[in-house]
Each structure stands twice: as C-alpha cells, then as structure tokens.
Design a protein around this motif. Structure first.
Motif, PDB file in Angstrom:
ATOM      1  N   HIS A 100       0.856  -1.179   0.000  1.00  0.00           N
ATOM      2  CA  HIS A 100       0.000   0.000   0.000  1.00  0.00           C
ATOM      3  C   HIS A 100       0.893   1.229   0.000  1.00  0.00           C
ATOM      4  N   ALA A 101       0.361   2.298  -0.536  1.00  0.00           N
ATOM      5  CA  ALA A 101       1.087   3.561  -0.609  1.00  0.00           C
ATOM      6  C   ALA A 101       0.112   4.674  -0.236  1.00  0.00           C
ATOM      7  N   TRP A 102       0.649   5.710   0.371  1.00  0.00           N
ATOM      8  CA  TRP A 102      -0.158   6.867   0.771  1.00  0.00           C
ATOM      9  C   TRP A 102       0.200   8.069  -0.078  1.00  0.00           C
ATOM     10  N   LEU A 103      -0.808   8.834  -0.443  1.00  0.00           N
ATOM     11  CA  LEU A 103      -0.629  10.110  -1.122  1.00  0.00           C
ATOM     12  C   LEU A 103      -1.168  11.191  -0.200  1.00  0.00           C
ATOM     13  N   TYR A 104      -0.309  12.142   0.141  1.00  0.00           N
ATOM     14  CA  TYR A 104      -0.688  13.223   1.051  1.00  0.00           C
ATOM     15  C   TYR A 104      -0.648  14.557   0.308  1.00  0.00           C
TER      16      TYR A 104
END
Length: 142
Positions: A100-104
């Motif tokens: 999983h990856a997060w975009l902020y």
C-alpha cells in the motif's frame, strides 16, 4: 488472486467499512480510498494492491505498468479536488505487510515542507474528508 487469510488488506472490499466518501478508484489491481479522519487530512489517499504482495519488486508486469499512470491520474485529481501544491508519496509497508502507498496533499499555505510536513500530526473532520474524497473522485472521472 493471491491472498493471505490473516491480512486485513486482502479483504477490504468484503467488510462493511468502505473508506470515507466511498472508494475513489477500483480496478483489477488497485483500491484507492480516503484515509481515516482520525489520522489523515482530507484528501489523503491510500492505494492498496488487490493481490497480496509486499514490495515493489514483487509487482507483476501488469501491476507495475498500471501503477505509474494511476499515480499520475490521482495526483492530477488530488490537485484539482484540494488546494494541494504538492502530493507526497509514502510507502513503508512495515505495520501492515501488504503493498500500500499513501498520497498526502500538501497545501501551498501549509508552513511545513517535506518530511516535516509528513511527520506532523494529521486529523480531519469526517464530513470534510468525505466531501474531499467525492471531489477527488469527480475529478478522476473527468
């Protein structure tokens, strides 16, 4: 599809807990949704692989080929749906060992930059998070 019966991310769609504002994007490889209001700002998105794997190097050719274009589309939609000047990408996979990856989205008005921004506590009003998720989804569909 490879799955791990112990992994909570392998069964995201099987639960009654859709992300705030519903799924922003779903395809054969990825699920994308707004992060929890108690730990993320409005517009912070989590990209989760449908197939159980942990590292970038374990992506299939199809997953790898679709990831970059998905990031491009999400970045564009996030900038349009928020006041983001930058969209930061983070993927550690240490706590939950499923890719999983997060975009902020970092607003231009935010005083912090880079890792200082990413390390700062984040929270949001659930209604604001839902509204922002809908705006991003609407821009993504255009």
């Amino acid at each position: 599809m490879t799955e791990n019966l112990e992994c909570p991310y392998c069964h995201l769609e099987e639960t009654d807990r859709d992300p705030l504002g519903g799924w922003i994007h779903r395809d054969e490889h990825w699920l994308v949704g707004q992060g929890p209001a108690d730990t993320t700002m409005p517009g912070a998105l989590k990209i989760t692989s449908r197939r159980h794997f942990i590292d970038f190097a374990e992506m299939t050719a199809a997953e790898s080929a679709s990831f970059g274009p998905l990031l491009t589309r999400l970045d564009t939609a996030m900038r349009a749906g928020t006041d983001a000047e930058r969209v930061h990408l983070v993927s550690t996979r240490d706590r939950v060992q499923h890719f999983h990856a997060w975009l902020y989205p970092r607003p231009a008005s935010h005083l912090l930059r880079g890792t200082a921004f990413l390390n700062a506590p984040q929270r949001s009003d659930p209604a604001d998070a839902e509204r922002t998720a809908r705006a991003i989804r609407d821009h993504l569909r255009r």
